[in-house]
Design a protein around this motif. Structure first.
Motif, PDB file in Angstrom:
ATOM      1  N   PHE A 156     127.785  17.377 130.844  1.00 47.93           N
ATOM      2  CA  PHE A 156     126.816  17.258 129.753  1.00 47.93           C
ATOM      3  C   PHE A 156     127.106  16.037 128.892  1.00 47.93           C
ATOM      4  CE2 PHE A 156     126.276  22.049 130.134  1.00 47.93           C
ATOM      5  CZ  PHE A 156     124.989  21.968 130.631  1.00 47.93           C
ATOM      6  N   GLY A 157     128.380  15.872 128.522  1.00 50.68           N
ATOM      7  CA  GLY A 157     128.741  14.762 127.649  1.00 50.68           C
ATOM      8  C   GLY A 157     128.515  13.410 128.289  1.00 50.68           C
ATOM      9  N   THR A 158     128.755  13.326 129.591  1.00 51.30           N
ATOM     10  CA  THR A 158     128.584  12.042 130.279  1.00 51.30           C
ATOM     11  C   THR A 158     127.119  11.645 130.378  1.00 51.30           C
ATOM     12  OG1 THR A 158     130.598  12.477 131.562  1.00 51.30           O
ATOM     13  CG2 THR A 158     129.117  10.769 132.386  1.00 51.30           C
ATOM     14  N   VAL A 159     126.255  12.584 130.754  1.00 52.87           N
ATOM     15  CA  VAL A 159     124.838  12.250 130.946  1.00 52.87           C
ATOM     16  C   VAL A 159     124.127  12.031 129.614  1.00 52.87           C
ATOM     17  CG1 VAL A 159     123.791  14.566 130.906  1.00 52.87           C
ATOM     18  CG2 VAL A 159     122.883  12.815 132.455  1.00 52.87           C
ATOM     19  N   ALA A 160     124.704  12.536 128.510  1.00 51.28           N
ATOM     20  CA  ALA A 160     124.047  12.444 127.202  1.00 51.28           C
ATOM     21  C   ALA A 160     123.836  11.001 126.752  1.00 51.28           C
ATOM     22  CB  ALA A 160     124.858  13.196 126.142  1.00 51.28           C
ATOM     23  N   VAL A 161     124.597  10.042 127.288  1.00 51.57           N
ATOM     24  CA  VAL A 161     124.457   8.650 126.836  1.00 51.57           C
ATOM     25  C   VAL A 161     123.103   8.060 127.245  1.00 51.57           C
ATOM     26  CG1 VAL A 161     126.946   8.262 126.894  1.00 51.57           C
ATOM     27  CG2 VAL A 161     125.571   7.673 128.896  1.00 51.57           C
ATOM     28  N   THR A 162     122.394   8.699 128.180  1.00 49.33           N
ATOM     29  CA  THR A 162     121.087   8.173 128.586  1.00 49.33           C
ATOM     30  C   THR A 162     119.973   8.543 127.611  1.00 49.33           C
ATOM     31  OG1 THR A 162     120.535  10.097 129.967  1.00 49.33           O
ATOM     32  CG2 THR A 162     121.773   8.315 131.017  1.00 49.33           C
ATOM     33  N   ILE A 163     120.292   9.277 126.559  1.00 53.75           N
ATOM     34  CA  ILE A 163     119.251   9.700 125.631  1.00 53.75           C
ATOM     35  C   ILE A 163     118.739   8.526 124.792  1.00 53.75           C
ATOM     36  CG2 ILE A 163     120.634  10.315 123.589  1.00 53.75           C
ATOM     37  CD1 ILE A 163     118.938  12.928 123.482  1.00 53.75           C
ATOM     38  N   PHE A 164     119.560   7.498 124.577  1.00 57.09           N
ATOM     39  CA  PHE A 164     119.120   6.365 123.764  1.00 57.09           C
ATOM     40  C   PHE A 164     118.008   5.560 124.434  1.00 57.09           C
ATOM     41  CE2 PHE A 164     123.397   7.237 122.104  1.00 57.09           C
ATOM     42  CZ  PHE A 164     123.073   7.446 120.772  1.00 57.09           C
ATOM     43  N   PRO A 165     118.161   5.138 125.695  1.00 53.97           N
ATOM     44  CA  PRO A 165     117.027   4.454 126.330  1.00 53.97           C
ATOM     45  C   PRO A 165     115.803   5.345 126.490  1.00 53.97           C
ATOM     46  CG  PRO A 165     118.841   4.777 127.894  1.00 53.97           C
ATOM     47  CD  PRO A 165     119.371   5.088 126.531  1.00 53.97           C
ATOM     48  N   LEU A 166     116.009   6.662 126.642  1.00 53.41           N
ATOM     49  CA  LEU A 166     114.861   7.576 126.722  1.00 53.41           C
ATOM     50  C   LEU A 166     114.117   7.599 125.388  1.00 53.41           C
ATOM     51  CD1 LEU A 166     113.212   9.784 128.180  1.00 53.41           C
ATOM     52  CD2 LEU A 166     114.875  11.442 127.302  1.00 53.41           C
ATOM     53  N   TRP A 167     114.867   7.747 124.295  1.00 49.62           N
ATOM     54  CA  TRP A 167     114.232   7.747 122.969  1.00 49.62           C
ATOM     55  C   TRP A 167     113.545   6.412 122.710  1.00 49.62           C
ATOM     56  CZ3 TRP A 167     115.027   4.598 118.737  1.00 49.62           C
ATOM     57  CH2 TRP A 167     114.389   4.992 117.557  1.00 49.62           C
ATOM     58  N   GLY A 168     114.217   5.324 123.031  1.00 48.51           N
ATOM     59  CA  GLY A 168     113.631   4.008 122.807  1.00 48.51           C
ATOM     60  C   GLY A 168     112.353   3.796 123.596  1.00 48.51           C
ATOM     61  N   ALA A 169     112.309   4.327 124.822  1.00 46.91           N
ATOM     62  CA  ALA A 169     111.114   4.171 125.654  1.00 46.91           C
ATOM     63  C   ALA A 169     109.892   4.790 124.996  1.00 46.91           C
ATOM     64  CB  ALA A 169     111.355   4.802 127.026  1.00 46.91           C
ATOM     65  N   TYR A 170     110.072   5.913 124.334  1.00 44.68           N
ATOM     66  CA  TYR A 170     108.941   6.669 123.796  1.00 44.68           C
ATOM     67  C   TYR A 170     108.658   6.406 122.319  1.00 44.68           C
ATOM     68  CZ  TYR A 170     109.050   9.559 128.034  1.00 44.68           C
ATOM     69  OH  TYR A 170     109.015  10.011 129.332  1.00 44.68           O
ATOM     70  N   PHE A 171     109.690   6.002 121.551  1.00 42.65           N
ATOM     71  CA  PHE A 171     109.529   6.011 120.098  1.00 42.65           C
ATOM     72  C   PHE A 171     109.873   4.705 119.385  1.00 42.65           C
ATOM     73  CE2 PHE A 171     110.492  10.408 121.392  1.00 42.65           C
ATOM     74  CZ  PHE A 171     109.326  11.018 120.963  1.00 42.65           C
ATOM     75  N   TRP A 172     110.347   3.685 120.110  1.00 44.82           N
ATOM     76  CA  TRP A 172     110.726   2.442 119.432  1.00 44.82           C
ATOM     77  C   TRP A 172     110.172   1.261 120.213  1.00 44.82           C
ATOM     78  CZ3 TRP A 172     116.065  -0.342 119.089  1.00 44.82           C
ATOM     79  CH2 TRP A 172     116.069  -1.204 117.982  1.00 44.82           C
ATOM     80  N   LYS A 173     109.189   0.596 119.642  1.00 42.68           N
ATOM     81  CA  LYS A 173     108.556  -0.526 120.336  1.00 42.68           C
ATOM     82  C   LYS A 173     109.504  -1.702 120.526  1.00 42.68           C
ATOM     83  CE  LYS A 173     103.849   0.496 118.715  1.00 42.68           C
ATOM     84  NZ  LYS A 173     102.659  -0.033 118.002  1.00 42.68           N
ATOM     85  N   ARG A 174     110.544  -1.744 119.726  1.00 41.34           N
ATOM     86  CA  ARG A 174     111.460  -2.891 119.771  1.00 41.34           C
ATOM     87  C   ARG A 174     112.538  -2.737 120.849  1.00 41.34           C
ATOM     88  NH1 ARG A 174     113.710  -6.786 120.189  1.00 41.34           N
ATOM     89  NH2 ARG A 174     114.225  -8.484 118.744  1.00 41.34           N
ATOM     90  N   SER A 175     112.594  -1.606 121.516  1.00 43.39           N
ATOM     91  CA  SER A 175     113.634  -1.401 122.528  1.00 43.39           C
ATOM     92  C   SER A 175     113.421  -2.343 123.704  1.00 43.39           C
ATOM     93  CB  SER A 175     113.653   0.043 123.007  1.00 43.39           C
ATOM     94  OG  SER A 175     112.426   0.407 123.586  1.00 43.39           O
ATOM     95  N   THR A 176     114.522  -2.806 124.277  1.00 42.42           N
ATOM     96  CA  THR A 176     114.456  -3.788 125.352  1.00 42.42           C
ATOM     97  C   THR A 176     115.219  -3.293 126.575  1.00 42.42           C
ATOM     98  OG1 THR A 176     116.473  -4.958 124.700  1.00 42.42           O
ATOM     99  CG2 THR A 176     114.406  -5.641 123.641  1.00 42.42           C
ATOM    100  N   ALA A 177     114.917  -3.914 127.703  1.00 43.37           N
ATOM    101  CA  ALA A 177     115.606  -3.565 128.943  1.00 43.37           C
ATOM    102  C   ALA A 177     117.099  -3.873 128.834  1.00 43.37           C
ATOM    103  CB  ALA A 177     114.991  -4.327 130.110  1.00 43.37           C
ATOM    104  N   ALA A 178     117.434  -4.993 128.184  1.00 40.12           N
ATOM    105  CA  ALA A 178     118.847  -5.356 128.028  1.00 40.12           C
ATOM    106  C   ALA A 178     119.594  -4.305 127.210  1.00 40.12           C
ATOM    107  CB  ALA A 178     118.961  -6.728 127.359  1.00 40.12           C
TER     108      ALA A 178
END
Length: 465
Positions: A350-372
């Motif tokens: 659980f703890g290891t996979v949790a780090v993917t939540i930031f790009p997921l949140w950015g994809a849906y809720f932050w227009k400024r998120s980038t691929a880098a």
């Protein structure tokens, strides 16, 4: 529910309750109470966009938002993070078969029960077969865990007398806090609960549920009721484990994972004890089939499709089937010499996979998120977890450390991943893919309340876009 509740929920939590006491229940509460609302918040757009875009795997939303680099990275990270959780299921059933048969069936033979049966019905039945199996198994293990709970409590005169006996014998199991050397310090509770809650959002099952849900009402009902139902169901084996400290004393480490089966054989007639433990088996199997199927789908639809763009549907199905067999084989090899209890293995995942939540949140809720930013965050977070594990073993990852300001390793990795995500996104410019994706991921049709009209309108408008 069945796709999440597992050997961790039955065997692992009974073992954790047995070894550590009521702190395990605090972890459940902090984890499961907000889970349904967080799941709905994070995957509302997965549901709508997935229907409109015919997504099938986890990499697809990341690929459309950030490009093929993230589409390839996500299935690899999620698969590697899933391995400890899958190993926990194989290990839990192997230990339980050995305990119930009084070693007539050794651990190394019993552990093949899960891979053989699950590989067969996943390869033959596909997603629909797995869904129906999960449904039947979920009903069965929910009934059996209540039967076992009431039988164990009745053995010593009821719930209150049983807990009084536990308190008289092991008062430390009722303690919570940082003083006196007790395990469940507040950082420990928060660390375990945060890993479990955030990790649940990032495993393949939420994506699969979002893609396959037929109606808005069904999707909402599933998510918003999930945490409460799971809290009730998982509390039962945890309390069974706590009660077992006065029924089956002296179990240590991995051997405590057998307590669910041992106490069942002592509190129930043989035939009913077998059914109660079979309920734990079905919980493990239903989770394994969902998680293995999700990872196999990711590997076929994301990695293989990127490497061989013209591969046909038959080739994708064949690749997914082979992936199921390979994943299960890897888990058997790793589980061959168990040294970490089921609960701790699961929290590592659980703890290891949790780090993917930031790009997921950015994809849906932050227009400024980038691929880098998404790529750097995922790689750094995952990499720190691995480094922590190599540096100090599972204790460095699981337990609070003075070297990390009383954080555990995966919380430190999670915070680092978040900082990297926001910093890199702010210092890099969105590319063509990120800019083009805004028309889909931030479409005005997504601003309203999630209802049938929104979904229908969004599907039509997204297809046009």
């Amino acid at each position: 529910m069945a796709s999440f509740l597992s050997a961790f929920s039955m065997f692992g939590m009974s073992s954790l309750g047995y070894r550590t006491g009521f702190g395990a229940l605090f972890v459940l509460s902090v984890n499961l109470v907000p889970l349904g609302a967080l799941w709905y918040y994070m995957h509302r757009k997965t549901f709508v966009l997935g229907r409109a875009r015919s997504w099938m795997s986890m990499g697809m939303p990341f690929g459309e938002r950030y490009g093929n680099g993230m589409r390839a990275v996500i299935p690899v990270v999620v698969l590697l993070a899933s391995i400890p959780y899958l190993v926990a299921q194989v290990q839990g059933i192997g230990l339980m078969v050995e305990a119930l048969s009084e070693k007539a069936i050794p651990y190394h033979m019993g552990m093949f029960f899960v891979p053989v049966f699950i590989s067969l019905y996943l390869i033959m039945g596909g997603m629909k077969g797995a869904a129906w199996v999960n449904t039947v198994q979920g009903i069965f293990f929910s009934i059996m865990v209540f039967i076992l709970f009431f039988a164990v409590m009745a053995k010593n005169g009821g719930f209150a007398p049983t807990m009084q006996m536990v308190f008289d014998t092991h008062p430390e199991l009722f303690q919570l806090g940082a003083k006196g050397g007790k395990l469940w310090s507040y950082p420990m509770v928060f660390g375990f609960a945060a890993a479990m809650c955030l990790g649940c959002i990032c495993f393949p099952q939420p994506y699969m549920h979002a893609y396959s849900s037929r109606t808005v009402k069904g999707f909402k009902t599933m998510l918003l009721s999930f945490g409460g139902i799971c809290l009730v169901i998982i509390t039962m084996p945890t309390l069974v484990g706590i009660a077992a400290t006065v029924i089956v004393p002296g179990l240590k480490g991995v051997q405590a994972d057998k307590v669910y089966g041992i106490v069942a054989s002592m509190a129930l007639p043989d035939w009913l004890a077998a059914l109660a433990v079979a309920g734990g088996f079905t919980a493990a199997m239903s989770t394994v089939n969902g998680l293995v199927f999700g990872n196999a789908t990711n590997l076929a639809n994301d990695l293989l499709k990127l490497m061989v763009p013209h591969v046909g549907q038959k080739g994708l199905v064949s690749a997914a089937r082979w992936s199921v067999a390979v994943i299960m084989a890897i888990c058997v090899v790793i589980a061959w010499n168990p040294n970490t209890p089921v609960a701790e293995l699961s929290v590592l995942a659980f703890g290891t996979v949790a780090v993917t939540i930031f790009p997921l949140w950015g994809a849906y809720f932050w227009k400024r998120s980038t691929a880098a930013g998404a790529m750097a965050s995922t790689i750094v977070g995952f990499g720190i977890n691995i480094v922590m594990f190599i540096w100090g073993g599972k204790n460095m990852v699981l337990f609070p450390s003075a070297k990390l300001f009383q954080l555990n390793g995966f919380l430190a990795a999670f915070i680092a991943a978040g900082l990297v995500f926001f910093i890199v996104c702010l210092v890099t410019k969105p590319g063509k893919i990120e800019q083009k994706s805004l028309a889909l991921f931030f479409h005005p049709a997504l601003d309203g309340k999630l209802d049938h009209n929104l979904v229908d309108r969004s599907e039509n408008e997204y297809v046009k876009v």
